[in-house]
Design a protein around this motif. Sequence first.
Motif, short mmCIF file in Angstrom:
data_model
loop_
_atom_site.label_atom_id
_atom_site.label_comp_id
_atom_site.label_asym_id
_atom_site.label_seq_id
_atom_site.Cartn_x
_atom_site.Cartn_y
_atom_site.Cartn_z
N UNK A 1 -6.99 -5.05 -1.44
CA UNK A 1 -5.71 -5.52 -0.90
C UNK A 1 -5.81 -5.75 0.60
N UNK A 2 -6.45 -4.84 1.30
CA UNK A 2 -6.58 -4.98 2.76
C UNK A 2 -7.40 -6.20 3.15
N UNK A 3 -8.32 -6.63 2.27
CA UNK A 3 -9.18 -7.78 2.60
C UNK A 3 -8.58 -9.12 2.17
N UNK A 4 -7.39 -9.11 1.54
CA UNK A 4 -6.76 -10.36 1.09
C UNK A 4 -6.41 -11.24 2.29
N UNK A 5 -6.65 -12.55 2.14
CA UNK A 5 -6.47 -13.47 3.26
C UNK A 5 -5.14 -14.21 3.23
N UNK B 1 -2.33 -7.51 -7.00
CA UNK B 1 -1.41 -6.53 -7.58
C UNK B 1 -1.17 -6.84 -9.06
N UNK B 2 -1.07 -8.12 -9.38
CA UNK B 2 -0.88 -8.51 -10.79
C UNK B 2 -2.04 -8.00 -11.64
N UNK B 3 -3.27 -8.18 -11.17
CA UNK B 3 -4.44 -7.76 -11.95
C UNK B 3 -4.55 -6.24 -12.05
N UNK B 4 -4.12 -5.53 -11.00
CA UNK B 4 -4.23 -4.07 -10.99
C UNK B 4 -3.11 -3.41 -11.79
N UNK C 1 0.83 -1.21 0.00
CA UNK C 1 0.00 0.00 0.00
C UNK C 1 0.86 1.26 0.00
N UNK C 2 2.01 1.21 0.67
CA UNK C 2 2.88 2.38 0.72
C UNK C 2 3.54 2.65 -0.63
N UNK C 3 4.05 1.58 -1.29
CA UNK C 3 4.76 1.75 -2.56
C UNK C 3 3.84 2.08 -3.72
#
Length: 430
Positions: free
Chosen positions: A290-294, A303-306, A275-277
Amino acid sequence: MIIVIGEIVPSIRGVKEICPQGEEETAELLERKKAGEREDLFAAEFVVAATAPSPLSPRPPLARCSPPFSDSDPATAASSVELYCERRALCAGNFVHDSNKIIASIAGQIMSEIRKTVESFRFVEVETPVLQGSAGGAEARPFVTYHNTLGRELFLRIATELHLKRMLVGSFEKVYEISRILRNEGISTRHNPEFTTIEMYEAYSDYESMMFMAEEIVTRCALAVHGKLTTDYQGTEISLERPWRRETMQNLVKEASGVDFGSFDDLKVAKEVTLRLLEKNLQHQDKLAIESCQSMGHILNEIFEIVVEPKLMPPTFVVHYPIEISPLAKPHHPLDQRARLEEQIRQHNSKRSKADHEENDAEQKGTRTSDDSYEVVLDDDFLTALEYGMPPASGMGLGIDRLVMLLTNSASIRDVKEEQEVTAQSDFLV
């Protein structure tokens, strides 16, 4: 000979010039056309005659009208609701845009070339059930129907994987199926609730074999359609020359974002660094995802999809997907398949329980938005089949609609579908 007037845009302007005087039946039809509020298809059967020194001229002894259009001329409709004709009514769009028929013809050519390609490698085409007792082979919301005779709910298939693997258990070594898949999910320019795929499995092989088959299918289709291994897609020229690039998902993410997931051991730290980078490149909904990823694998895939997928234009094989998002893929290291699947079922049902709770809260507040609440059922029959003995194998699924999009330079998947889902015209025109 039979000449159909107005095949693309119905009209009688050309008929007026060639119909001789005195042809009562033809004249009567023309009068009906003049008096009508809408134009119909008009056909005439001609006898060609020549009298010196006049050139060949048609003399129509018979003319007839086809059944009338119940709606206005599609060409007229296109001027006022052009998007409707293009996106919701292919039958009308074909009158207006000849390119629709060209795309449909190319799609058929691609389908034929795919079959010839895989069968040249001795794959056997099979048919598997559309109605299934449990929706498996992918993680997607299924369509649910009801069988009156059996008195039970059934699911429309979301993948053909499990039944094709049963064929491997039954001693088939190379099988494939070209099938219509149905998933009760969203609609976009790249997604449609029903789509066509080819899915294939080969015993005693690994993913290198499937990468070879993917290259073979796409390049042969490109040569069949264009006669060359380059194609223009939305202003970008794409080379399909072999071999295609092979790269791991982790390395592609590192190249595009600078985030090295191989250096993380803690899920919380991975989220904070990511999230920082990428803060400037992420929208609010991306941050929430991202925050909800388990798991680490889910973050990597997110991240790959985004970041990577929108810019990954050259043909590239992305390998070494995280195990968390590959429900039935063969791992690099042996695992207990049954325990792995049962754990995935537990994780999904936990997610579903949480979604149900949030959905109930939303209903009470009048803000229901959840679309993740659907049940996943463990397919014990498939697991039993695996225990009989399935040989080590590789498999591949390729979206035929998207391949047609690529080779016809179509921006939307809806441009290459021969039939669209039922949508009320009034709903679209509002």
